[in-house]
Motif scaffolding. Structure first.
Motif, PDB file in Angstrom:
ATOM      1  N   UNK A   1      -9.012  -3.780  -0.945  1.00 36.41           N
ATOM      2  CA  UNK A   1      -8.471  -2.477  -0.534  1.00 36.41           C
ATOM      3  C   UNK A   1      -7.824  -1.758  -1.709  1.00 36.41           C
ATOM      4  N   UNK A   2      -7.069  -2.496  -2.516  1.00 33.00           N
ATOM      5  CA  UNK A   2      -6.389  -1.870  -3.657  1.00 33.00           C
ATOM      6  C   UNK A   2      -7.410  -1.431  -4.700  1.00 33.00           C
ATOM      7  N   UNK A   3      -8.382  -2.295  -5.006  1.00 27.61           N
ATOM      8  CA  UNK A   3      -9.401  -1.951  -6.000  1.00 27.61           C
ATOM      9  C   UNK A   3     -10.223  -0.746  -5.547  1.00 27.61           C
ATOM     10  N   UNK A   4     -10.501  -0.660  -4.237  1.00 32.18           N
ATOM     11  CA  UNK A   4     -11.284   0.466  -3.717  1.00 32.18           C
ATOM     12  C   UNK A   4     -10.546   1.787  -3.892  1.00 32.18           C
ATOM     13  N   UNK A   5      -9.228   1.747  -4.006  1.00 32.43           N
ATOM     14  CA  UNK A   5      -8.431   2.954  -4.231  1.00 32.43           C
ATOM     15  C   UNK A   5      -8.359   3.308  -5.714  1.00 32.43           C
TER      16      UNK A   5
ATOM     17  N   UNK B   1       0.831  -1.204   0.000  1.00 33.47           N
ATOM     18  CA  UNK B   1       0.000   0.000   0.000  1.00 33.47           C
ATOM     19  C   UNK B   1       0.869   1.260   0.000  1.00 33.47           C
ATOM     20  N   UNK B   2       2.031   1.185   0.625  1.00 36.26           N
ATOM     21  CA  UNK B   2       2.971   2.307   0.616  1.00 36.26           C
ATOM     22  C   UNK B   2       3.428   2.624  -0.810  1.00 36.26           C
TER      23      UNK B   2
ATOM     24  N   UNK C   1     -12.630 -10.570  -6.399  1.00 32.85           N
ATOM     25  CA  UNK C   1     -12.008 -10.016  -5.204  1.00 32.85           C
ATOM     26  C   UNK C   1     -11.331  -8.678  -5.477  1.00 32.85           C
ATOM     27  N   UNK C   2     -11.141  -8.327  -6.752  1.00 28.14           N
ATOM     28  CA  UNK C   2     -10.519  -7.047  -7.073  1.00 28.14           C
ATOM     29  C   UNK C   2      -9.417  -7.112  -8.109  1.00 28.14           C
ATOM     30  N   UNK C   3      -9.013  -8.317  -8.546  1.00 28.73           N
ATOM     31  CA  UNK C   3      -7.987  -8.440  -9.577  1.00 28.73           C
ATOM     32  C   UNK C   3      -8.575  -8.005 -10.920  1.00 28.73           C
ATOM     33  N   UNK C   4      -7.819  -7.193 -11.664  1.00 28.61           N
ATOM     34  CA  UNK C   4      -8.313  -6.697 -12.934  1.00 28.61           C
ATOM     35  C   UNK C   4      -7.977  -7.587 -14.104  1.00 28.61           C
TER      36      UNK C   4
ATOM     37  N   UNK D   1      -8.696 -11.646  -0.319  1.00 25.81           N
ATOM     38  CA  UNK D   1      -9.974 -10.984  -0.573  1.00 25.81           C
ATOM     39  C   UNK D   1      -9.975  -9.584   0.032  1.00 25.81           C
ATOM     40  N   UNK D   2      -9.475  -9.460   1.238  1.00 26.18           N
ATOM     41  CA  UNK D   2      -9.431  -8.153   1.892  1.00 26.18           C
ATOM     42  C   UNK D   2      -8.424  -7.230   1.215  1.00 26.18           C
TER      43      UNK D   2
END
Length: 660
Positions: free
Chosen positions: A426-430, A377-378, A445-448, A421-422
């Motif tokens: 988090x990354x997709x929500x950003x 995330x950093x 889960x958020x993978x593109x 999943x979490x």
């Protein structure tokens, strides 16, 4: 058209599905109808297919080796198994796609553990879809319970003869033929999850998606892919892409950005050791970035100023150590985190520690989980990367280190999936991009993007046109399973595993077929290599095809219709369809031979939103008359090695065109 309550009965209905749930004697489905075309005559409703009259139970939880079912108590002579739960509370509210029904079920049996099952159903307003999931809550005031498994659904699919597809967001196969209720298919975790719940704690199941489809393979793929894009809209964010791993100076990294922007590339990914001293610490290479992160931020800003997306190679489960295989032209460096925390690694039988490389050696359920989450995330929040190209899916073998959060090793798969999943969420929500070589369910889960069906191994055995056509056939087959927008293809512009596409600026046939295969099949990338072309002719070809991709990007975000499979002897073809795009249909045809070929293709333009009797206009102003199914026949002549791209539009009412 939603969820209607009539006393103790809930009716879930949209244009495709009708499900009736009775909670009077424990939750049970009394009727389940599917009807792809949605026919209704007044108050009488005609389903296309009907499941068995009632389901034996709605959900189940296994604790201490005993399975407790949420279903009717001695409901009929057919099911001599008592339900263990009754509905204590039922609520209806709005979910993400339509009305949602939540049933809180408490246990009836005094000998059963004090757990509550929370069942959730969501009936989509416009999609042919029901979504179901469950939660187990420990309501005991003092005792810990261990959940062995959760059965989310139990359907009478009759060996997939019904026009319904059921899939989940869990990585592994959740289907199991029911050994008690013959003919039924249970959807549950394929192995014991062994999750301990302290008083008041809960655990969630996977999400079960039940969607009406077709038993026709082509039609089914189109229907499912349209649902996938609604469930995971981030997979339609596609950008032309190059991956680099051979730059030896900061200046070369700058040159990559300049060439990429000039050639229509929109995303650049830096593989493996291109930026970092190792995978684990994520410290910039001092030979490329003498001032460390300050220089790296300067590079990222340069790429952004060029309009480029920049993605670093990262891994959620890899930390390099002495077990790494040395890399050509680069001396790897042990990651300090692996040196300082060997106990964070997976622990296998007889004290074995797993090698890092491509599968991962670090356990999310150790201190590594928090460490790597914060580290990655950093990179996007502080350094400014636009996402990450992830590698290293977590290891499928168990971790036997009982000091980790999973405690018992049976919990590892479930807990690691829950961690991803979490994190992916988090990354997709950003609004950031994730690519990962994970199972296809990871998109929920958020993978593109994930691998799109290609096989890099073919480079070890062949090159040139045989390699390109073979690769195109793999992509053709894979598009039945997943849409092109959620998968990347692979074209190496140099030697890879001993062979290459044999790019030649004097005779650029194989170069163009390789580039056109990727973009023409609707894949945004990847082009692998620092050099994108070998001369001015190949540079012009690349620019032509990146323009092509951007021109028809919206069409290719739609679905791919299989027209003719590549066989290296005849022209092959696919058609992209998207009724919502400015160009609703796009035919792409390849002649992989050195001979002039004439072919006729039947085009199912109904998938592009065309209607029976309409006319489709080709780019040369001729038109095709559509039959009663909104299909048309098109005859083409292709010169040796020719590639044709043919957009099709609707003929405006009152217009006249010459018929093809």
């Amino acid at each position: 058209m939603a969820i209607i309550r009539e006393n103790q009965v809930f009716k879930l209905q949209n244009d495709y599905i009708y499900r009736e749930i009775d909670i009077s004697q424990g939750p049970t489905t009394k009727a389940y109808h599917i009807r792809p075309e949605g026919q209704q005559r007044g108050e009488v409703w005609y389903p296309m297919f009907t499941f068995t009259a009632s389901l034996p139970f709605e959900a189940a939880v296994t604790i201490g080796g005993i399975t407790y079912e949420a279903g009717p108590w001695k409901e009929s002579n057919h099911w001599q198994r008592g339900g263990a739960f009754r509905v204590n509370e039922a609520t209806i509210d709005k979910g993400s796609f339509g009305d949602r029904l939540t049933l809180a079920c408490v246990n009836l049996q005094t000998s059963a553990p004090a757990v509550e099952l929370v069942l959730e159903y969501e009936i989509a307003d416009t999609l042919p879809l029901i979504i179901k999931r469950m939660k187990v809550v420990n309501r005991s005031s003092s005792e810990t319970v261990v959940v062995d498994n959760m059965t989310v659904e139990n359907l009478y699919l009759w060996r997939d003869k019904f026009e319904m597809d059921v899939f989940t967001d869990y990585y592994w196969d959740t289907r199991r033929e029911d050994e008690i209720y013959r003919g039924f298919t249970r959807f549950e975790f394929p192995e014991a999850v062994a999750i301990p719940l302290k008083p008041g704690e809960s655990c969630d199941s996977f999400t079960c998606y039940e969607t009406v489809t077709s038993n026709d393979r082509d039609e089914k793929s189109i229907q499912l892919h349209r649902v996938y894009k609604k469930l995971a809209p981030w997979i339609t964010n596609t950008y032309t892409k190059q991956i680099v791993n051979t730059c030896k100076s900061y200046e070369e990294l700058i040159e990559v950005a300049d060439r990429a922007a000039e050639c229509g590339i929109e995303t650049v990914g830096f593989l493996m050791h291109q930026i970092w001293t190792n995978i684990g610490d994520y410290i910039p290479r001092l030979d490329l970035f003498p001032n460390g992160e300050a220089d790296l931020k300067r590079l990222i800003q340069y790429y952004h100023d060029k309009g480029l997306i920049i993605l670093p190679y990262c891994a959620t489960a890899i930390a390099w150590n002495e077990n790494c295989t040395p890399m050509e032209n680069f001396k790897w460096v042990d990651s300090q985190v692996a040196v300082d925390h060997p106990e964070w690694q997976y622990l296998g039988p007889e004290g074995m520690r797993y090698a890092p490389e491509a599968f991962g050696n670090m356990c999310y359920q150790s201190g590594w989980g928090d460490y790597i989450r914060n580290k990655l995330l950093y990179l996007i929040e502080e350094l400014g990367f636009d996402g990450m190209d992830l590698d290293g899916p977590y290891h499928g073998l168990p971790c036997l280190d009982d000091t980790h959060k999973h405690g018992r090793h049976a919990s590892v798969r479930y807990m690691n999936w829950a961690w991803e999943k979490q994190f992916f969420g988090e990354v997709a929500a950003r609004g950031k991009i994730i690519t990962a070589p994970q199972e296809w369910q990871s998109i929920f889960l958020g993978v593109g993007q994930r691998p799109g069906g290609y096989r890099e191994e073919e480079y070890a055995f062949m090159g040139g046109m045989p390699l390109i056509v073979q690769g195109r056939s793999f992509l053709y087959d894979a598009r039945y399973d997943t849409p092109a927008c959620m998968g990347w293809a692979f074209t190496s512009l140099g030697i890879y595993h001993k062979n290459s596409i044999e790019a030649n600026d004097d005779n650029p046939i194989t170069y163009e077929h390789a580039i056109a295969t990727m973009f023409g099949y609707g894949h945004a990338g990847i082009l692998f290599g620092q050099e994108l072309y070998v001369g001015e002719r190949t540079k012009a070809i690349l620019q032509k095809w990146t323009r092509f991709y951007k021109t028809y990007r919206e069409t290719m975000k739609g679905e791919l219709v299989h027209i003719a499979r590549p066989n290296h002897a005849d022209p092959d073809a696919v058609m992209h369809v998207n009724p919502e795009a400015d160009v609703p249909a796009l035919l792409v045809v390849f002649n992989p031979t050195g001979e002039r070929k004439e072919v006729s293709f039947e085009l199912p333009l109904n998938y592009a939103g065309f209607k029976a009797g309409e006319e489709a206009v080709l780019d040369d102003a001729t038109s095709l008359k559509l039959d009663s199914r909104a299909h048309a026949c098109l005859t083409l002549t292709l010169e040796p090695f020719e590639i044709l791209t043919i957009p099709l539009q609707r003929l405006p009412i009152g217009s006249e065109r010459a018929h093809a």
